[in-house]
Each structure stands twice: as structure tokens, then as C-alpha cells.
Design an enzyme around this catalytic site. Structure first.
Site, PDB file in Angstrom:
ATOM      1  CG  HIS A  25      -1.754   1.229   1.325  1.00 46.48           C
ATOM      2  ND1 HIS A  25      -2.937   1.346   0.618  1.00 46.48           N
ATOM      3  CD2 HIS A  25      -1.602   2.396   1.982  1.00 46.48           C
ATOM      4  CE1 HIS A  25      -3.467   2.528   0.850  1.00 46.48           C
ATOM      5  NE2 HIS A  25      -2.692   3.187   1.671  1.00 46.48           N
TER       6      HIS A  25
ATOM      7  CG  ASP B 175     -12.163   3.616   6.261  1.00 41.21           C
ATOM      8  OD1 ASP B 175     -11.687   4.460   7.041  1.00 41.21           O
ATOM      9  OD2 ASP B 175     -11.977   3.644   5.032  1.00 41.21           O
TER      10      ASP B 175
ATOM     11  NE  ARG C  36     -10.452  10.450   9.501  1.00 45.78           N
ATOM     12  CZ  ARG C  36      -9.562   9.756   8.788  1.00 45.78           C
ATOM     13  NH1 ARG C  36      -9.886   8.564   8.296  1.00 45.78           N
ATOM     14  NH2 ARG C  36      -8.371  10.226   8.564  1.00 45.78           N
TER      15      ARG C  36
ATOM     16  CB  SER D  59      -8.769   5.283   7.685  1.00 48.86           C
ATOM     17  OG  SER D  59      -9.203   5.354   6.360  1.00 48.86           O
TER      18      SER D  59
ATOM     19  CE  LYS E 225      -9.343   2.233   3.535  1.00 47.95           C
ATOM     20  NZ  LYS E 225      -9.549   3.631   3.248  1.00 47.95           N
TER      21      LYS E 225
HETATM   22  N1  URA Z   1      -6.251   6.989   3.047  1.00 50.14           N
HETATM   23  C1  URA Z   1      -7.251   6.340   3.685  1.00 50.14           C
HETATM   24  O1  URA Z   1      -7.725   5.310   3.228  1.00 50.14           O
HETATM   25  N2  URA Z   1      -7.690   6.851   4.846  1.00 50.14           N
HETATM   26  C2  URA Z   1      -7.180   7.993   5.408  1.00 50.14           C
HETATM   27  O2  URA Z   1      -7.619   8.391   6.459  1.00 50.14           O
HETATM   28  C3  URA Z   1      -6.153   8.645   4.714  1.00 50.14           C
HETATM   29  C4  URA Z   1      -5.700   8.116   3.523  1.00 50.14           C
END
Ligand code: URA
Length: 446
Positions: A82, A161, A168, A183, A187
Site C-alpha cells: 500500500h 471506515d 471526518r 482507516s 481495509k
Molecule cells: N487513506 C485512507 O484510506 N484513509 C485515510 O484516512 C487517509 C488516507
């Protein structure tokens, strides 16, 4: 359990128990906790923080809030990668095939770009015919047979999320380390791999502006992954200037192919090799030095490029465009952006370069906007280079000359020139493992 009491506890800086976190995430997901209480909780977390143990448990609850990928039918170590996002970052298309060519299984769920950062799925969709919404069984079959598959993230992954992120965004609470870390990692945990390599960017084109802040985010994410029983490591890498020469979807696919054929820009090649080595090391293929040597070999012998071709063919893409990238979609207009003065190119603000690419049509202003696969920028020179007045610094590609001129104005504002060359800036600052933060020069000596 009452949500009001949890709010009060968090406002006072208390640590939520596992039961409270499970209750909270369930309530966020099923809608039984109202948005105004969730928003108050987000602000309390933003101001009071969370302990590492609390952040890890929150993330695991978020990961379990929806479907999770079952990769048990794929033998071997499955490694995910990632990047926290950047301009010209096409390393997944280079490092992924290199690691897969050396026997690592790479089941990669990727996102689309928004704003000035690009997304791997948009880049792949510039290859005619290539399918990026694969059913789970087909995705697993391709990873099993080819070694790597890249598909769009499904909507039911970590729905908590999705809900928290939307709130947010409108409550000034995006910028919180435990909320960003949970967050991203929720995932990644839901995506089901055994090990996770993170590329945490630092600089003007990144979420985290300094290597120190990027290292803090990386440590939080490595701690979450480790608590969840996944081997997790991170690299802290530069995003103060675009990575490689190309920014824009088809242009980046062409550059990724060139890089896998050993003809890529130096920075992209080096970072891709380090990321491939990081994935090999998480899959226990050897120490860092051995893994780096293996990755270099897969670049030299062309097996990484062959692996990308196999993946594209398995996902229905037109292979001829990888063999001959000039067959990728081409823009209607090309415009040369030129140096106004003699001197040294001292700095290129990566975020502003990304904004220029969006103006050309390469990125999305909103989630709904369409992108132009042909649009973007190919830099002919990079910051640090000596330039002469009138020399072409970049070629801009778009559907209209007006957008090229608008992008050129943005680049004029984004770049600084002067009489002296700039201080060199590292491409890779540090590596983060469960044992700490290690400067990369120390690692190289190891
Ligand atoms: N990418 C995400 O998936 N979440 C965040 O809070 C910031 C970047």
C-alpha cells in the site's frame, strides 16, 4: 452500554475497552449511533489521541465491519502493498510483477485516484479491454495461477471506515494519526493477505509533509498490522517531487513497462526494486541484500515484465500496448512547457504538479468526474538539473490547448529556479519494522 458514556470517556482522554470499541464500531456501521455522536467522538479522538493497543483494536473491529477476502485457496505467502499516495507513483505496476516473478503471491485490491493523487485502477484501465472489477473467485484464481492480480476494492470492505471517513471529511478530523492509520489498515486487514508492505510518503505531495511525521504514521500502521498477526513493514519515501517522469494514466503504464524492461527513470527503478525486495523479505525469501539482488535479477532477465504481461492477459487486457506503448491511447494535443531562464531547477512542488495533471484531465476533481486516460505530463528534466532558457522541461498532454496552457501556468507557479543546484534529497529515508525505525543507509550496510 451507552454511547454518551463512551463519548464522555473519550473526551476525558480515557482508553476504550475492547467491548466498548466493538459496540462503537457496530453502532457506526448499522446506523444505531447518530452522526452527531460519531462526529463528537471523532473530534475527541483527534484531540486526545488513542493508545497503540486501542488503535489496533479499533482497526480490527473496523476490518470486521463488512466482508473480508478469503484468500485461503491461494497457497504460499500472500503479500499486499500500500502506498499512502503520490504524484507519478506507479510502483505497484513495477514492484508487484517483480515480486510475483520470484514466487510471492500478490493479491492487490487498489483504489481510484481522487484530487492530485493517482490510483492504480485508473492507470490499469488505460489498457484497452483490461477488467478491474473481478469476481472474488476469478481474482483468487489469477493470483494462484499467475502470481499477481490487481482488482478494484469492493464496496463492502470495511464499511465502518467508509462512514467514518465521510464524517471526518466534513468535521476537520481527517488529520489524526490514529484515524488515518486505522482507516488505511482496516481495509488492508480486510483484504486478507498474510503480510503488508507500506510505502509511506513524505513531502509536499504527501499527507505527511516531513519524514518524521511519516515515520510516526508508519510506526502506528506497523503496530496495527503486527497486533493483527500480519508481518508488516514500511518504507518512508520521498514525495516532495513527482516520482519518475510520467504523471497521468496511460503515460504511467508506458513508463512502468519501460522500467520493467530496464529503461526506466533512476528514481522509479530504485524505489520499485526496494519495494519488491521489501515484499520478498516479508515472504521470507532472504535478508534484505539477498532480496534486493533477486529483484534486480528479475528486472534484468525480463521476468518481471513477462509477469505484468501474464497478469494483463489474464484480466483481458490488450497485450500489444505493453509491447509497444505507443499503441496506448494518445492525447489530441501536446504542448511543450519551457524554461523561462538559465540556471538550476531547484524545486518542483509535487502537489502542484498533481494539480496541473488534474487540469489536463488526468485526475478527478470529485468522485464522480471522468478522467482522460491519455492526459498528463512527461517531464524531460527533473529538479536538480541545469536548464537553459527556452529548453523543454515537460510535455503536457490533454484534449485541448486551453487546458495545457492552464496547466503550464500552474507548473510555472509550482517550480523554482535559481543559480545554484539544490541540496540532494534522499529518495528513501527509512525502513520501519516492528523493531523500530532504521535509516536506509544503515540498512544498506547491513
Ligand atoms: N487513506 C485512507 O484510506 N484513509 C485515510 O484516512 C487517509 C488516507
Amino acid at each position: 452500554m451507552r454511547s454518551y458514556e463512551i463519548l464522555e470517556k473519550k473526551r476525558n482522554g480515557g482508553e476504550m475497552t475492547p467491548e466498548e470499541l466493538a459496540f462503537w464500531v457496530r453502532g457506526v456501521t448499522d446506523g444505531s449511533i447518530p452522526d452527531y455522536q460519531i462526529a463528537a467522538w471523532l473530534m475527541a479522538v483527534c484531540l486526545r489521541g488513542m493508545t497503540p493497543r486501542e488503535t489496533a483494536r479499533l482497526t480490527q473491529e473496523m476490518a470486521r465491519s463488512g466482508g473480508t477476502a478469503d484468500l485461503s485457496g491461494i497457497p504460499g505467502c500472500k503479500v499486499d502493498k500500500h502506498s499512502t499516495g503520490g504524484i507519478g507513483d506507479k510502483t505497484t505496476l513495477v514492484a508487484g510483477p517483480l515480486a510475483a516473478a520470484l514466487g510471492v503471491k500478490i493479491p492487490k485490491m487498489s483504489g481510484r485516484g481522487l484530487g492530485f493523487t493517482g490510483g492504480t485502477i485508473d492507470k490499469l484501465e488505460s489498457i484497452p479491454g483490461l477488467r478491474t472489477s473481478l469476481p472474488q473467485e476469478e481474482f483468487c484464481r489469477i493470483v494462484r495461477e499467475v502470481g499477481i492480480s490487481i482488482t478494484a476494492q469492493t464496496g463492502d470492505l470495511a464499511p465502518a471506515d467508509k462512514k467514518l471517513y465521510a464524517l471526518r471529511d466534513v468535521t476537520a478530523t481527517v488529520d489524526s494519526l490514529p484515524l488515518i492509520a486505522s482507516s488505511i489498515m482496516s481495509k488492508k486487514l480486510a483484504a486478507g493477505a498474510d503480510a503488508i508492505l507500506l510505502d509511506v510518503k513524505a513531502g509536499s505531495g504527501a499527507f505527511m509533509k516531513t519524514p518524521e511525521d511519516a515515520a510516526a504514521l508508519a510506526q502506528a500502521m506497523v503496530s496495527i498490522g503486527t497486533h493483527a498477526g500480519k508481518r508488516t513493514a514500511a518504507l518512508i519515501t520521498d514525495m516532495d517531487r513527482p516520482l519518475g517522469n510520467a504523471v497521468g494514466n496511460a503515460l504511467e503504464v508506458a513508463e512502468a513497462c519501460e522500467t520493467l524492461r530496464g529503461r526506466g527513470p533512476e528514481d522509479l527503478t530504485r524505489l520499485s526494486l526496494e519495494l519488491a525486495a521489501g515484499m520478498l523479505s516479508l515472504a521470507e525469501k532472504g535478508d534484505h541484500r539477498t532480496c534486493l539482488a533477486l529483484a534486480k535479477q528479475a528486472l534484468r532477465d525480463g521476468s518481471g515484465f513477462e509477469k505484468l504481461c501474464e497478469m494483463v492477459a489474464a484480466q483481458g487486457g490488450d497485450l500489444s500496448v505493453l509491447e509497444d506503448p505507443s499503441r496506448l491511447p494518445q492525447a489530441a494535443v501536446m504542448f511543450e512547457w519551457k524554461a523561462a531562464q538559465d540556471g538550476y531547477w531547484q524545486h518542483a512542488d509535487a502537489q502542484a504538479c498533481g494539480a496541473a495533471a488534474v487540469v489536463l484531465g488526468a485526475g478527478r476533481e470529485t468522485k464522480e468526474s471522468a478522467i482522460d486516460p491519455c492526459a498528463g505530463i512527461v517531464f524531460r528534466k527533473k529538479p536538480g538539473a541545469a536548464v537553459s532558457a527556452g529548453e523543454t522541461l515537460a510535455c503536457l498532454y490533454s484534449s485541448s490547448e486551453a487546458s495545457c496552457r492552464a496547466a503550464a501556468r500552474l507548473l510555472d507557479g509550482a517550480c523554482r529556479f535559481g543559480l545554484r543546484p539544490p541540496e540532494p534529497r534522499p529518495l528513501i529515508f527509512a525502513r520501519v519494522t516492528r523493531d523500530g525505525v532504521f535509516p536506509v543507509c544503515e540498512l544498506d550496510k547491513a
